[in-house]
Design a protein around this motif. Structure first.
Motif, PDB file in Angstrom:
ATOM      1  N   THR A 404       7.989   8.364  -7.239  1.00  0.00           N
ATOM      2  CA  THR A 404       9.101   7.565  -7.739  1.00  0.00           C
ATOM      3  C   THR A 404      10.283   8.470  -8.083  1.00  0.00           C
ATOM      4  O   THR A 404      10.087   9.570  -8.606  1.00  0.00           O
ATOM      5  CB  THR A 404       8.686   6.769  -9.002  1.00  0.00           C
ATOM      6  OG1 THR A 404       9.880   6.319  -9.669  1.00  0.00           O
ATOM      7  CG2 THR A 404       7.878   7.613  -9.974  1.00  0.00           C
ATOM      8  N   PRO A 405      11.497   7.994  -7.799  1.00  0.00           N
ATOM      9  CA  PRO A 405      12.672   8.793  -8.167  1.00  0.00           C
ATOM     10  C   PRO A 405      12.833   8.931  -9.679  1.00  0.00           C
ATOM     11  O   PRO A 405      13.612   9.762 -10.137  1.00  0.00           O
ATOM     12  CB  PRO A 405      13.845   8.000  -7.567  1.00  0.00           C
ATOM     13  CG  PRO A 405      13.326   6.644  -7.260  1.00  0.00           C
ATOM     14  CD  PRO A 405      11.853   6.775  -7.060  1.00  0.00           C
ATOM     15  N   TRP A 406      12.100   8.146 -10.447  1.00  0.00           N
ATOM     16  CA  TRP A 406      12.197   8.213 -11.912  1.00  0.00           C
ATOM     17  C   TRP A 406      11.224   9.218 -12.507  1.00  0.00           C
ATOM     18  O   TRP A 406      11.163   9.371 -13.728  1.00  0.00           O
ATOM     19  CB  TRP A 406      11.933   6.829 -12.532  1.00  0.00           C
ATOM     20  CG  TRP A 406      12.850   5.759 -12.034  1.00  0.00           C
ATOM     21  CD1 TRP A 406      12.525   4.684 -11.258  1.00  0.00           C
ATOM     22  CD2 TRP A 406      14.269   5.646 -12.283  1.00  0.00           C
ATOM     23  NE1 TRP A 406      13.645   3.921 -11.010  1.00  0.00           N
ATOM     24  CE2 TRP A 406      14.719   4.487 -11.637  1.00  0.00           C
ATOM     25  CE3 TRP A 406      15.193   6.421 -12.996  1.00  0.00           C
ATOM     26  CZ2 TRP A 406      16.051   4.071 -11.668  1.00  0.00           C
ATOM     27  CZ3 TRP A 406      16.518   6.012 -13.029  1.00  0.00           C
ATOM     28  CH2 TRP A 406      16.930   4.852 -12.369  1.00  0.00           C
ATOM     29  N   LEU A 407      10.464   9.907 -11.658  1.00  0.00           N
ATOM     30  CA  LEU A 407       9.478  10.861 -12.163  1.00  0.00           C
ATOM     31  C   LEU A 407      10.145  11.913 -13.056  1.00  0.00           C
ATOM     32  O   LEU A 407      11.193  12.463 -12.706  1.00  0.00           O
ATOM     33  CB  LEU A 407       8.771  11.545 -10.987  1.00  0.00           C
ATOM     34  CG  LEU A 407       7.643  12.518 -11.353  1.00  0.00           C
ATOM     35  CD1 LEU A 407       6.487  11.807 -12.039  1.00  0.00           C
ATOM     36  CD2 LEU A 407       7.148  13.255 -10.114  1.00  0.00           C
ATOM     37  N   ASP A 408       9.534  12.146 -14.209  1.00  0.00           N
ATOM     38  CA  ASP A 408      10.007  13.132 -15.187  1.00  0.00           C
ATOM     39  C   ASP A 408      11.341  12.754 -15.832  1.00  0.00           C
ATOM     40  O   ASP A 408      11.998  13.594 -16.435  1.00  0.00           O
ATOM     41  CB  ASP A 408      10.135  14.538 -14.567  1.00  0.00           C
ATOM     42  CG  ASP A 408       8.767  15.090 -14.184  1.00  0.00           C
ATOM     43  OD1 ASP A 408       7.794  14.757 -14.891  1.00  0.00           O
ATOM     44  OD2 ASP A 408       8.672  15.826 -13.187  1.00  0.00           O
ATOM     45  N   GLN A 409      11.716  11.488 -15.714  1.00  0.00           N
ATOM     46  CA  GLN A 409      12.937  11.044 -16.400  1.00  0.00           C
ATOM     47  C   GLN A 409      12.588  10.123 -17.561  1.00  0.00           C
ATOM     48  O   GLN A 409      11.559   9.459 -17.537  1.00  0.00           O
ATOM     49  CB  GLN A 409      13.846  10.287 -15.428  1.00  0.00           C
ATOM     50  CG  GLN A 409      14.393  11.185 -14.335  1.00  0.00           C
ATOM     51  CD  GLN A 409      15.530  10.510 -13.606  1.00  0.00           C
ATOM     52  OE1 GLN A 409      16.449   9.983 -14.218  1.00  0.00           O
ATOM     53  NE2 GLN A 409      15.465  10.531 -12.289  1.00  0.00           N
ATOM     54  N   ALA A 410      13.453  10.091 -18.546  1.00  0.00           N
ATOM     55  CA  ALA A 410      13.274   9.192 -19.686  1.00  0.00           C
ATOM     56  C   ALA A 410      14.344   8.117 -19.640  1.00  0.00           C
ATOM     57  O   ALA A 410      15.524   8.414 -19.475  1.00  0.00           O
ATOM     58  CB  ALA A 410      13.365   9.978 -20.984  1.00  0.00           C
ATOM     59  N   LEU A 411      13.911   6.861 -19.723  1.00  0.00           N
ATOM     60  CA  LEU A 411      14.853   5.745 -19.680  1.00  0.00           C
ATOM     61  C   LEU A 411      14.725   4.908 -20.942  1.00  0.00           C
ATOM     62  O   LEU A 411      13.678   4.902 -21.600  1.00  0.00           O
ATOM     63  CB  LEU A 411      14.574   4.852 -18.462  1.00  0.00           C
ATOM     64  CG  LEU A 411      14.716   5.456 -17.072  1.00  0.00           C
ATOM     65  CD1 LEU A 411      14.520   4.378 -16.022  1.00  0.00           C
ATOM     66  CD2 LEU A 411      16.078   6.108 -16.888  1.00  0.00           C
ATOM     67  N   SER A 412      15.782   4.175 -21.246  1.00  0.00           N
ATOM     68  CA  SER A 412      15.771   3.282 -22.406  1.00  0.00           C
ATOM     69  C   SER A 412      14.860   2.096 -22.149  1.00  0.00           C
ATOM     70  O   SER A 412      14.854   1.549 -21.052  1.00  0.00           O
ATOM     71  CB  SER A 412      17.169   2.739 -22.674  1.00  0.00           C
ATOM     72  OG  SER A 412      18.016   3.766 -23.071  1.00  0.00           O
TER      73      SER A 412
END
Ligand SMILES: [Zn+2]
Length: 431
Positions: A404-412
């Motif tokens: 996933t492109p969201w890997l290792d990212q933090a989102l609200s």
């Protein structure tokens, strides 16, 4: 021991209202919503769960999921896929039939349903293939699959290239009022391509997939749907023009619906900078103008449903170069949170629209009953924390694949609770 659970102080999302209603939800021991009122007084037999500042919404439903079982259990299984779904706030999903072997017979549908009943706490529905072995040569056992409970037919991953065969499939499906889901592309035009064809693909030196490959196929399928009167559903529409074709045929009376994925709304070809294969999927990310148009289409109702096209692949496969890595990204765990972070929180999308397009419509399209947070209804809800944060780490994710492109990212935002009947499938509300 308390036999009833009181979800106190939450704000309830519904398909009908853009504003959230502040109501307490009392669920009895059988898992039914006994009361939905403001300020319910806690009693001795109630476990009180503080939902202050949380949003409660009906359990989401994803009509486009690749579970990879049987055949590629290294990528995903029914069991791990169900866990990923729950983590993302889904209480029902439809498994695509492009497994190995493919789900193209009544026996295969039964096999998947049996596994799902044993291994999944949420209902998993199955789509069946349109053609035998997804080979595009002969029709699959559509009647048999329908009888075993397949809720749609599709050769997803590929179109049915032969228009004669596709027309026969539509005629057949109409007989059972079975929805036909269409993966639209012209293989001869897409062949060898790995991203949207245009300035960006030339710049990066990656072979392109032209928008017309998808649009020509959409036009053909719509025309045949109009001819046969069959319900068709255009999967993962990715271009503005493709969507406009759907509008035109809807106006002409074709029984057509369509879906968009969160990634086609939130990313575009411009985001492909360093050959990151987590941005490689089919259909590919198109232009920023396409993404904008799709968002408008979702808001206006031209796009009927959201669906993830959750497509797990191993790290080994996704580490291949951009041209050779497989298409697809995971989506079950990131869909709601990414939509919240990028569109709901900034005020671009309302919760009512999420309920309509990611819970109500997909269930209706596959013949399932609507789920709502209402007195007398079975509890089927998600507790979402708008103040929370989700870090998509390898350790935290439930899917067997991390593409996933969201890997290792933090989102609200964070899914903190999932309730289905008497079962709390996830509970981090007080954590
Ligand atoms: Zn597809």
């Amino acid at each position: 021991m308390s036999s009833r659970v009181l979800f106190k102080g939450g704000r309830i999302a519904s398909a009908e209202q853009s504003s959230l209603a502040e109501l307490d939800v009392l669920v009895n021991a059988e898992g039914r919503i006994e009361a939905l009122q403001s300020a319910i007084t806690p009693a001795d037999d109630m476990e009180v769960i503080d939902c202050q500042d949380k949003v409660l919404l009906p359990g989401l439903f994803d009509m486009h999921v690749h579970l990879r079982e049987p055949g590629r259990e290294d990528e995903e299984t029914i069991e791990s896929g169900a866990r990923a779904a729950i983590q993302g706030g889904f209480t029902g999903i439809v498994a695509m039939p492009n497994t190995t072997p493919p789900i193209d017979s009544g026996g295969m549908v039964r096999f998947v349903h049996t596994l799902a009943r044993e291994q999944s706490p949420i209902p998993i529905f199955t789509a069946g293939c349109i053609t035998q072995g997804r080979a595009g040569k002969q029709l699959a056992e559509i009647a048999d699959m329908h009888q075993q409970g397949a809720v749609m037919i599709t050769d997803d991953g590929d179109p049915v290239a032969d228009p004669y065969l596709f027309r026969r499939a539509l005629e057949y499906a109409r007989h059972f009022d079975l929805v036909v889901a269409c993966h639209c592309e012209v293989p001869e035009l897409s062949r060898g391509g790995a991203m949207n064809e245009g300035a960006r693909s030339y710049q990066l030196g990656i072979p392109g997939i032209p928008a017309c490959s998808e649009e020509i196929s959409i036009a053909r399928d719509l025309r045949l749907a109009l001819d046969t009167g069959t319900r068709i559903h255009i999967q993962h529409v990715s271009t503005a023009r493709g969507m406009e074709l759907v509008r035109r045929f809807k106006e002409d009376g074709a029984q057509v619906t369509c879906e968009v994925t969160p990634h086609h709304l939130l990313f575009s070809e411009e985001d492909i900078r360093d050959y990151d294969t987590h941005l490689k999927m089919n259909p590919p990310l198109r232009t920023p103008q396409d993404a904008e148009a799709l968002l408008e289409g979702l808001k206006s109702g031209l796009i009927d449903a959201l669906a993830t096209d959750h497509a797990p692949h191993t790290e080994f496969e996704k580490n291949l170069d951009f041209a050779h890595a497989p298409f697809g990204i995971t989506g079950l765990e990131t869909a709601l949170v990414s939509l919240y972070d990028r569109l709901i929180k900034p005020g671009q999308l309302g919760w009512d629209l999420i309920v309509q397009r990611f819970a109500d419509t997909p269930r209706r399209l596959v013949g399932q009953e609507r789920v709502s947070i209402a007195e007398g209804a079975q509890a089927n809800l998600v507790v979402f924390d708008p103040e929370g944060q989700t870090h998509f780490s390898r350790e935290g994710m439930q899917s067997k694949s991390m593409n996933t492109p969201w890997l290792d990212q933090a989102l609200s935002g964070a899914v903190v609770g999932v309730v289905l009947g008497p079962n709390r499938l996830m509970d981090r509300i007080t954590a």
